[in-house]
Write a protein that holds these residues in place. Structure first.
Motif, mmCIF file in Angstrom:
data_model
loop_
_atom_site.group_PDB
_atom_site.id
_atom_site.type_symbol
_atom_site.label_atom_id
_atom_site.label_comp_id
_atom_site.label_asym_id
_atom_site.label_seq_id
_atom_site.Cartn_x
_atom_site.Cartn_y
_atom_site.Cartn_z
ATOM 1 N N GLN A 290 0.846 -1.195 0.000
ATOM 2 C CA GLN A 290 0.000 0.000 0.000
ATOM 3 C C GLN A 290 0.875 1.236 0.000
ATOM 4 O OE1 GLN A 290 -2.562 0.444 3.391
ATOM 5 N NE2 GLN A 290 -3.910 1.875 2.367
ATOM 6 N N SER A 291 0.607 2.142 -0.911
ATOM 7 C CA SER A 291 1.325 3.407 -0.988
ATOM 8 C C SER A 291 0.398 4.439 -1.607
ATOM 9 C CB SER A 291 2.598 3.250 -1.828
ATOM 10 O OG SER A 291 3.271 4.490 -1.940
ATOM 11 N N GLY A 292 0.028 5.423 -0.808
ATOM 12 C CA GLY A 292 -0.888 6.447 -1.310
ATOM 13 C C GLY A 292 -2.236 5.852 -1.650
ATOM 14 N N GLU A 293 -2.639 6.008 -2.901
ATOM 15 C CA GLU A 293 -3.948 5.517 -3.341
ATOM 16 C C GLU A 293 -3.888 4.072 -3.841
ATOM 17 O OE1 GLU A 293 -6.697 7.245 -2.951
ATOM 18 O OE2 GLU A 293 -5.479 8.842 -2.068
ATOM 19 N N SER A 294 -2.714 3.512 -3.980
ATOM 20 C CA SER A 294 -2.601 2.156 -4.520
ATOM 21 C C SER A 294 -2.625 1.133 -3.385
ATOM 22 C CB SER A 294 -1.300 2.004 -5.318
ATOM 23 O OG SER A 294 -0.177 2.161 -4.476
#
Length: 386
Positions: A290-294
């Motif tokens: 998970q990173s930001g919106e992803s």
């Protein structure tokens, strides 16, 4: 015999301990090697009290700590490795608190140092033991009896692997001369008969006598299977004598090998807060990035014990394809296989099996073939133990 050390740092720690035991505590880091171990001792402020190297043996290390730091050792830290079980068990028997930390996580912390030396590694492990144990995974060290059973499981697995590899090698050699060994031989004797038939056909057809080269390998295969069968019989006896494993074996697809493998992989169910943690511990849950919106869910992590994970996947395969007994778990797995494919479905069923086996162990319940009977049965068992 370890020589007595009288440097100012150790004398200062001793003096502080006499005035206030809390101020005189030290933390010890061990960078363990096969023959020698680097030792680093830190005080409460993170300053190096003493560094040295000594023989990799709990008695030697315990004698050094007892002579120079009396009872002021707060914790001894080390990373997982071939000698960590022997060292941690011996030091705990001597009365020391030992923290065995995941080697991969420790390596990532130690890689921040520019130069990798045993001395730097021992100091880094000591610092992690002093301040960073809450951030790293502390590994549970199993008992000697548990490792004895694990050793039998590993030996049986290796023997089976070697026999199968040799049989596949013979198949490949015979194909060069047009020989085809019929598949499905469940014993080395049956396989031997089929190979000898092909060897005779090749000799009659082409005049090539391969028996002097192939027969010794067939003899080896028979010995490997005999040894594997002997170990398997011992494991079946152990599983039959264990009440928890007997309950595990009531689950369709779970045999003595899988039951013992799961039992020894967990050993102490109270160290898991949730049943889902067991599936993650055995590497049967998908990786998450998970990173930001992803948010990406990948393949299973394959962390933890690979052999036990293999046994659970094999048990799931047997449940889905070879058992005739109905169960809600099998029905769910077959419906899932139609949607996502058999290979992914059996992994999902293996994950469910791990959770179910852990729940049976923790709650003292038995396997329920229908989902709707699980909760009533659990309540009944809880009431019986009140």
């Amino acid at each position: 015999m370890t020589k007595k050390i009288s440097n100012p740092e150790i004398l200062a720690v001793r003096a502080a301990a006499e005035a206030d035991p809390a101020r005189g505590r030290v933390w010890v880091g061990l960078d363990v090697g096969m023959k020698s171990t680097a030792v680093c001792v830190l005080d409460g402020d993170g300053k190096v009290v003493h560094q040295c190297a000594m023989k990799t043996h709990p008695t030697e290390i315990g004698r050094y700590l007892a002579k120079n730091f009396t009872s002021n050792v707060a914790a001894v830290g080390m990373e997982t490795g071939a000698m960590s079980v022997h060292l941690s068990g011996g030091l705990r028997r001597l009365g020391y608190q030992v923290a065995v930390m995941d080697a991969l996580q420790v390596h990532r912390v130690l890689s921040l140092k520019r130069n990798k030396t045993d001395t730097n590694d021992a100091r880094g492990i000591a610092e992690i033991t002093r301040t960073g144990r809450d951030y790293l995974t502390e590994v549970y060290v199993k008992t000697a009896a548990c490792y004895e059973v694990r050793a039998q499981l590993i030996m049986r697995h290796r023997l089976v692997q070697q026999r199968v590899a040799n049989e596949n090698m013979i198949r490949g050699l015979l194909r060069v001369y047009g020989g085809q060994v019929e598949a499905g031989a469940k014993s080395a004797a049956t396989y031997r008969t089929r190979v000898v038939e092909q060897l005779l056909q090749i000799q009659d057809r082409d005049g090539i006598n391969m028996r002097p080269r192939i027969v010794p390998v067939l003899d080896l295969c028979e010995r490997l299977q005999a040894d594997a069968d002997r170990i398997e019989a011992e494991l079946e006896a152990l599983a039959a004598a264990n009440p928890i494993c007997r309950r595990f074996m009531a689950v369709p697809g779970i045999g003595a090998i899988t039951a013992l493998s799961f039992f020894t992989a967990i050993e102490e169910p109270s160290r898991f807060r949730r049943a889902d943690d067991v599936a993650a511990y055995l590497g049967l849950t998908p990786r998450v990035y998970q990173s930001g919106e992803s948010l990406v869910h990948g393949r299973i992590s394959k962390m933890g014990n690979r052999l036990t994970r293999t046994h659970l996947v094999t048990a799931a395969t047997v449940m889905l394809s070879a058992t005739k007994t109905f169960s809600s778990l099998k029905d769910w797995g077959l419906r899932l296989a139609k949607k996502i494919g058999f290979n992914k479905a059996r992994i999902a069923v293996a994950r469910k099996l791990a959770i179910i086996l852990f729940g049976m162990w923790r709650d003292g319940t038995h396997f329920q073939f229908k989902t709707e009977t699980v909760e009533p049965h659990r309540q009944m068992m809880q009431a019986a133990h009140v």
